[in-house]
Design an enzyme around this catalytic site. Structure first.
Site, short mmCIF file in Angstrom:
data_model
loop_
_atom_site.label_atom_id
_atom_site.label_comp_id
_atom_site.label_asym_id
_atom_site.label_seq_id
_atom_site.Cartn_x
_atom_site.Cartn_y
_atom_site.Cartn_z
N ALA A 12 0.93 8.86 6.33
CA ALA A 12 2.01 9.01 7.30
C ALA A 12 2.41 7.70 7.97
CB ALA A 12 1.61 10.05 8.35
N ILE A 16 6.99 5.04 3.14
CA ILE A 16 7.72 6.28 2.88
C ILE A 16 7.61 7.19 4.10
CG2 ILE A 16 7.81 8.38 1.45
CD1 ILE A 16 6.92 6.63 -0.94
N ASN A 105 -7.16 6.16 -6.98
CA ASN A 105 -6.36 7.21 -6.36
C ASN A 105 -6.87 8.59 -6.71
OD1 ASN A 105 -4.68 5.67 -4.84
ND2 ASN A 105 -3.22 5.35 -6.47
N ASP A 159 13.66 10.05 -9.71
CA ASP A 159 14.23 9.70 -11.01
C ASP A 159 15.52 10.51 -11.24
OD1 ASP A 159 11.67 8.19 -12.18
OD2 ASP A 159 11.01 10.04 -11.25
N ARG A 162 18.23 9.11 -9.07
CA ARG A 162 18.65 7.81 -9.62
C ARG A 162 19.55 8.02 -10.83
NH1 ARG A 162 12.59 5.10 -9.40
NH2 ARG A 162 12.80 4.09 -7.36
N HIS A 187 6.42 10.71 -14.31
CA HIS A 187 7.09 9.75 -13.42
C HIS A 187 6.56 8.36 -13.73
CE1 HIS A 187 8.68 7.63 -10.04
NE2 HIS A 187 7.46 7.34 -9.61
P1 NAX Z 1 2.38 2.37 1.67
O1 NAX Z 1 1.28 1.54 1.13
O2 NAX Z 1 3.40 1.79 2.57
O3 NAX Z 1 1.78 3.65 2.42
C1 NAX Z 1 0.74 4.40 1.89
C2 NAX Z 1 -0.08 4.89 3.06
O4 NAX Z 1 -1.05 5.79 2.55
C3 NAX Z 1 -0.79 3.79 3.80
O5 NAX Z 1 -0.45 3.85 5.18
C4 NAX Z 1 -2.26 4.11 3.57
O6 NAX Z 1 -3.09 3.80 4.68
C5 NAX Z 1 -2.20 5.60 3.32
N1 NAX Z 1 -3.38 6.13 2.61
C6 NAX Z 1 -4.10 5.55 1.64
N2 NAX Z 1 -5.12 6.33 1.28
C7 NAX Z 1 -5.03 7.44 2.03
C8 NAX Z 1 -5.82 8.62 2.13
N3 NAX Z 1 -6.92 8.78 1.39
N4 NAX Z 1 -5.44 9.55 3.01
C9 NAX Z 1 -4.35 9.38 3.79
N5 NAX Z 1 -3.58 8.28 3.75
C10 NAX Z 1 -3.92 7.33 2.88
O7 NAX Z 1 3.07 3.03 0.38
P2 NAX Z 1 4.48 3.79 0.27
O8 NAX Z 1 5.52 2.82 -0.08
O9 NAX Z 1 4.67 4.67 1.45
O10 NAX Z 1 4.21 4.65 -1.04
C11 NAX Z 1 3.27 5.72 -1.07
C12 NAX Z 1 3.03 6.20 -2.48
O11 NAX Z 1 4.23 6.68 -3.06
C13 NAX Z 1 2.52 5.12 -3.45
O12 NAX Z 1 1.50 5.66 -4.23
C14 NAX Z 1 3.73 4.83 -4.31
O13 NAX Z 1 3.37 4.33 -5.57
C15 NAX Z 1 4.35 6.20 -4.39
N6 NAX Z 1 5.73 6.30 -4.81
C16 NAX Z 1 6.10 7.35 -5.58
C17 NAX Z 1 7.39 7.56 -6.01
C18 NAX Z 1 7.75 8.75 -6.83
O14 NAX Z 1 8.93 8.86 -7.20
N7 NAX Z 1 6.84 9.66 -7.19
C19 NAX Z 1 8.45 6.60 -5.66
C20 NAX Z 1 8.13 5.74 -4.49
C21 NAX Z 1 6.71 5.30 -4.38
O15 NAX Z 1 6.53 4.14 -5.17
#
Ligand code: NAX
Length: 325
Positions: A12, A16, A105, A159, A162, A187
């Site tokens: 959170a 995103i 992950n 996707d 887009r 994806h």
């Molecule tokens: P950020 O790195 O800005 O935010 C991720 C957040 O998740 C961080 O604040 C982190 O502390 C938190 N986090 C990590 N492990 C956690 C856990 N075990 N429990 C709770 N929180 C945890 O990344 P952001 O740009 O927000 O992207 C989040 C995810 O979305 C990434 O994995 C990214 O690859 C994925 N995406 C997926 C997309 C899709 O179309 N499916 C597109 C956008 C994005 O790239």
């Protein structure tokens, strides 16, 4: 109803999350008549930053936001959740390959799947955005044996959006003119946007463009869009990813008349093997998705869909080997 719907969001305090939470709280997710309780999960070091985001939520004075709960314990945060948006994941770092990412992950999603299984509401709907989204959804559902697997989806709506945007631009039409577009597969850069079943003002989209444009421009542009955004913005897609997350869960929870792309547990439709979470054209009826049946797929489409499904099978085999499913 006036009882708030409990919406859990992981990651959170991330990029995103910063777009997503404000839209949920404004009513964009569940509609203008449904109050929400936000339940926000983060890792311990990110909790202070999350408090800052909560301060901003307070400062928006959203009438539909009934309360906000924050924490680093999945069982506490998912308690009674009706909707879970699993966004939080570790981004791929330099020197990390896909297997390292799956492993790092994957562990997040075994724990969160188990926690949802234990404490979520009976009507829980789970959408995984955190990458690798499809396989993370498979891991979560495999670790939640008491929740029907149909309640776990992964995000390919970005996707989809887009692809819609690119096609609308090419044909100089409004995105509203485009119907029945769907993303198939994973994806990742193997995802397949099928223009042979897409309609533009009632005409088949593939008939309105050159085949070379589909193969050499359209598909690669959609597939590489994430990288292009990182290059231009210096950060990965965030607002568009949040918008797609809203669109997917909104259509699942509230309903839609359109065909939409959803990554769902395969039932073997169109030869996509069971045991993976793959993107399909879906319809939603009474809060339940179903894969659109009876579409004609040409040889090119079949080949691309099977190639993407193969990637998902490889990921499934890897996480199986890692003991995550
Ligand atoms: P950020 O790195 O800005 O935010 C991720 C957040 O998740 C961080 O604040 C982190 O502390 C938190 N986090 C990590 N492990 C956690 C856990 N075990 N429990 C709770 N929180 C945890 O990344 P952001 O740009 O927000 O992207 C989040 C995810 O979305 C990434 O994995 C990214 O690859 C994925 N995406 C997926 C997309 C899709 O179309 N499916 C597109 C956008 C994005 O790239």
């Amino acid at each position: 109803s006036t009882t708030p719907v409990k919406v859990a969001v992981t990651g959170a305090a991330g990029q995103i999350g910063y777009s997503l939470l404000f839209r949920i709280a404004s009513g964009a997710l569940l509609g203008p008549d449904t109050p929400v309780e936000l339940r926000l999960l983060e890792v311990t070091p990110a909790l202070p930053a999350l408090e800052g985001v909560v301060m901003e939520l307070d400062d928006c004075a959203f009438p539909l936001l009934s309360s906000v709960v924050t924490g680093d314990n999945p069982e506490q945060i998912f308690d009674g959740a009706n909707v879970a948006l699993l966004v939080g994941a570790m981004p791929r770092k330099d020197g990390m390959d896909r297997a390292d990412l799956l492993s790092a992950n994957g562990k997040i999603f075994t724990g969160q799947g188990a926690a949802l299984n234990k404490v979520a509401a009976d009507d829980i709907k789970v959408l995984v955005t955190g990458n690798p989204a499809n396989t993370n959804a498979l891991i979560a559902l495999s670790n939640a044996p008491d929740i029907p697997k149909e309640r776990f989806n992964a995000l390919t709506r970005l996707d989809h959006n887009r692809a819609k945007g690119q096609l609308a631009k090419k044909l100089e039409v409004s995105v509203d003119a485009i119907k029945d577009l769907a993303i198939w597969g994973n994806h990742d850069d193997s995802m397949y946007p099928d223009l042979y079943n897409t309609k533009v003002d009632g005409k088949v989209a593939a008939d309105l463009v050159d085949e070379a444009w589909i193969k050499d421009e359209f598909i690669p542009t959609v597939a590489k869009r994430g990288g292009a955004i990182i290059k231009a913005r210096g950060a990965s897609s965030a607002a568009s990813a949040a918008a797609a997350t809203i669109d997917h869960m909104h259509d699942w929870y509230v309903g839609t008349d359109e065909i939409v792309s959803m990554s769902v547990p395969s039932d073997g439709s169109y030869g996509v093997p069971e045991g993976i979470v793959s993107s399909f054209p879906c319809r939603v009826k009474n809060g339940q998705w179903e894969i659109v049946q009876g579409l004609e797929l040409n040889d090119f489409s079949k080949e691309r869909i099977m190639a993407s499904a193969k990637r998902l099978e490889d990921e499934r085999d890897q996480v199986k080997q890692l003991g995550l499913i």
